[in-house]
Scaffold this motif. Structure first.
Motif, PDB file in Angstrom:
ATOM      1  N   MET A  20     -22.507  10.240 -46.988  1.00 22.79           N
ATOM      2  CA  MET A  20     -21.656  11.320 -46.783  1.00 22.79           C
ATOM      3  C   MET A  20     -22.033  12.437 -47.999  1.00 22.79           C
ATOM      4  N   ILE A  21     -22.160  13.588 -47.760  1.00 23.70           N
ATOM      5  CA  ILE A  21     -22.337  14.664 -48.776  1.00 23.70           C
ATOM      6  C   ILE A  21     -21.483  15.517 -48.901  1.00 23.70           C
ATOM      7  N   VAL A  22     -21.071  15.954 -50.018  1.00 20.80           N
ATOM      8  CA  VAL A  22     -19.892  16.856 -50.143  1.00 20.80           C
ATOM      9  C   VAL A  22     -19.882  17.772 -51.439  1.00 20.80           C
ATOM     10  N   SER A  23     -19.733  19.010 -51.449  1.00 20.75           N
ATOM     11  CA  SER A  23     -19.720  19.613 -53.041  1.00 20.75           C
ATOM     12  C   SER A  23     -18.346  19.494 -53.294  1.00 20.75           C
ATOM     13  N   VAL A  24     -18.141  19.296 -54.741  1.00 21.10           N
ATOM     14  CA  VAL A  24     -16.976  19.339 -55.531  1.00 21.10           C
ATOM     15  C   VAL A  24     -17.015  19.922 -56.511  1.00 21.10           C
ATOM     16  N   ALA A  25     -15.584  20.331 -57.091  1.00 22.18           N
ATOM     17  CA  ALA A  25     -15.689  21.132 -58.412  1.00 22.18           C
ATOM     18  C   ALA A  25     -15.773  20.223 -59.519  1.00 22.18           C
ATOM     19  N   ARG A  26     -16.603  20.703 -60.514  1.00 20.68           N
ATOM     20  CA  ARG A  26     -16.875  19.934 -61.748  1.00 20.68           C
ATOM     21  C   ARG A  26     -15.349  19.336 -62.180  1.00 20.68           C
ATOM     22  N   GLU A  27     -14.353  20.147 -62.188  1.00 15.75           N
ATOM     23  CA  GLU A  27     -13.126  19.827 -62.991  1.00 15.75           C
ATOM     24  C   GLU A  27     -12.664  18.402 -62.381  1.00 15.75           C
ATOM     25  N   MET A  28     -13.314  18.042 -61.277  1.00 13.69           N
ATOM     26  CA  MET A  28     -13.038  16.526 -60.647  1.00 13.69           C
ATOM     27  C   MET A  28     -13.288  15.424 -61.868  1.00 13.69           C
ATOM     28  N   TYR A  29     -14.285  15.756 -62.805  1.00 13.24           N
ATOM     29  CA  TYR A  29     -14.404  14.970 -63.778  1.00 13.24           C
ATOM     30  C   TYR A  29     -13.952  15.169 -65.111  1.00 13.24           C
ATOM     31  N   SER A  30     -12.941  15.747 -64.938  1.00  7.66           N
ATOM     32  CA  SER A  30     -12.114  16.300 -66.343  1.00  7.66           C
ATOM     33  C   SER A  30     -11.901  14.999 -67.119  1.00  7.66           C
ATOM     34  N   PHE A  31     -11.889  13.696 -66.398  1.00  3.61           N
ATOM     35  CA  PHE A  31     -11.683  12.641 -67.528  1.00  3.61           C
ATOM     36  C   PHE A  31     -12.742  12.365 -68.532  1.00  3.61           C
ATOM     37  N   LEU A  32     -13.988  12.845 -68.413  1.00  2.16           N
ATOM     38  CA  LEU A  32     -15.084  12.877 -69.103  1.00  2.16           C
ATOM     39  C   LEU A  32     -15.039  13.682 -70.425  1.00  2.16           C
ATOM     40  N   PRO A  33     -15.840  13.705 -71.456  1.00  3.26           N
ATOM     41  CA  PRO A  33     -15.932  14.681 -72.503  1.00  3.26           C
ATOM     42  C   PRO A  33     -15.920  16.111 -72.130  1.00  3.26           C
ATOM     43  N   GLU A  34     -15.143  16.777 -72.624  1.00  2.00           N
ATOM     44  CA  GLU A  34     -15.265  18.570 -72.090  1.00  2.00           C
ATOM     45  C   GLU A  34     -16.528  19.025 -72.254  1.00  2.00           C
ATOM     46  N   THR A  35     -17.392  18.605 -73.243  1.00  2.00           N
ATOM     47  CA  THR A  35     -18.533  19.287 -73.471  1.00  2.00           C
ATOM     48  C   THR A  35     -19.642  18.751 -72.371  1.00  2.00           C
ATOM     49  N   PHE A  36     -19.328  17.709 -71.886  1.00  2.00           N
ATOM     50  CA  PHE A  36     -20.094  17.002 -70.645  1.00  2.00           C
ATOM     51  C   PHE A  36     -19.847  17.804 -69.402  1.00  2.00           C
ATOM     52  N   VAL A  37     -18.656  17.948 -69.277  1.00  2.00           N
ATOM     53  CA  VAL A  37     -18.098  18.812 -67.871  1.00  2.00           C
ATOM     54  C   VAL A  37     -18.254  20.135 -68.050  1.00  2.00           C
ATOM     55  N   GLN A  38     -18.454  20.831 -69.208  1.00  2.00           N
ATOM     56  CA  GLN A  38     -18.947  22.302 -69.110  1.00  2.00           C
ATOM     57  C   GLN A  38     -20.631  22.396 -68.910  1.00  2.00           C
ATOM     58  N   ALA A  39     -21.018  21.300 -69.075  1.00  2.00           N
ATOM     59  CA  ALA A  39     -22.752  21.270 -69.236  1.00  2.00           C
ATOM     60  C   ALA A  39     -22.886  21.167 -67.744  1.00  2.00           C
ATOM     61  N   MET A  40     -21.934  20.748 -66.686  1.00  2.00           N
ATOM     62  CA  MET A  40     -22.085  20.498 -65.277  1.00  2.00           C
ATOM     63  C   MET A  40     -22.160  21.924 -64.476  1.00  2.00           C
ATOM     64  N   ALA A  41     -22.933  21.980 -63.363  1.00  2.00           N
ATOM     65  CA  ALA A  41     -22.828  23.122 -62.385  1.00  2.00           C
ATOM     66  C   ALA A  41     -21.288  23.335 -62.224  1.00  2.00           C
ATOM     67  N   PRO A  42     -20.948  24.442 -61.437  1.00  2.00           N
ATOM     68  CA  PRO A  42     -19.437  24.704 -61.161  1.00  2.00           C
ATOM     69  C   PRO A  42     -19.351  23.558 -59.828  1.00  2.00           C
ATOM     70  N   ARG A  43     -20.289  23.474 -59.004  1.00  2.00           N
ATOM     71  CA  ARG A  43     -20.241  22.795 -57.832  1.00  2.00           C
ATOM     72  C   ARG A  43     -21.206  21.594 -57.976  1.00  2.00           C
ATOM     73  N   ILE A  44     -20.662  20.452 -57.754  1.00  2.00           N
ATOM     74  CA  ILE A  44     -21.482  19.097 -57.605  1.00  2.00           C
ATOM     75  C   ILE A  44     -21.780  18.392 -56.287  1.00  2.00           C
ATOM     76  N   SER A  45     -22.936  18.005 -55.964  1.00  2.00           N
ATOM     77  CA  SER A  45     -23.100  17.163 -54.664  1.00  2.00           C
ATOM     78  C   SER A  45     -22.714  15.875 -55.230  1.00  2.00           C
ATOM     79  N   HIS A  46     -21.392  15.371 -54.139  1.00  2.00           N
ATOM     80  CA  HIS A  46     -20.952  13.893 -54.346  1.00  2.00           C
ATOM     81  C   HIS A  46     -21.388  13.193 -53.102  1.00  2.00           C
ATOM     82  N   VAL A  47     -21.774  11.951 -53.357  1.00  2.00           N
ATOM     83  CA  VAL A  47     -22.507  11.320 -52.314  1.00  2.00           C
ATOM     84  C   VAL A  47     -21.729  10.060 -52.137  1.00  2.00           C
TER      85      VAL A  47
END
Length: 122
Positions: A20-47
């Motif tokens: 299954m594939i769905v687009s999710v907000a990068r904020e879903m990964y807010s448990f990761l370091p902030e610099t890593f999250v900010q480097a992500m695209a606003p929408r991420i494909s989640h499989v």
């Protein structure tokens, strides 16, 4: 990737499974370091994994106990089983996945979704 492992193991056991594939907000990964999250695209494909759960078997029984017609799958469906995050992480950072008690599915919480779920992919 956990989805690849899940699908491969289920298929090896003879259980139909797909992706299954769905687009999710990068904020879903807010448990990761902030610099890593900010480097992500606003929408991420989640499989993640979807598994086919058969419905009731059709067919009539004779007194001999044999089916008069071959069994048919009535009302089967693919269900979502997202095992992306390990239990310890989910307990420490709740709100990523939701557990649907009626179907025993796990999937991304609606607040993170940025698209509808795709059809099951081979």
């Amino acid at each position: 990737n956990i989805a690849n492992l899940q699908v491969a193991l289920l298929r090896a056991a003879g259980i139909p499974a797909g992706y299954m594939i769905v687009s999710v907000a990068r904020e879903m990964y807010s448990f990761l370091p902030e610099t890593f999250v900010q480097a992500m695209a606003p929408r991420i494909s989640h499989v993640f994994c979807a598994t086919y759960i058969p419905g009731e078997s059709g067919g009539q029984r004779h007194d001999s106990g044999r089916d008069s017609t071959p069994p048919t799958d009535v009302g089967g469906e693919f269900r979502y089983y997202d095992a992306t995050f390990e239990r310890a992480l989910l307990e420490r950072y709740p709100g990523f996945l939701e557990h649907i008690l009626a179907s025993d599915e796990t999937r991304v919480c609606a607040k993170w979704l940025r698209s509808t779920f795709s059809p099951v992919q081979a």
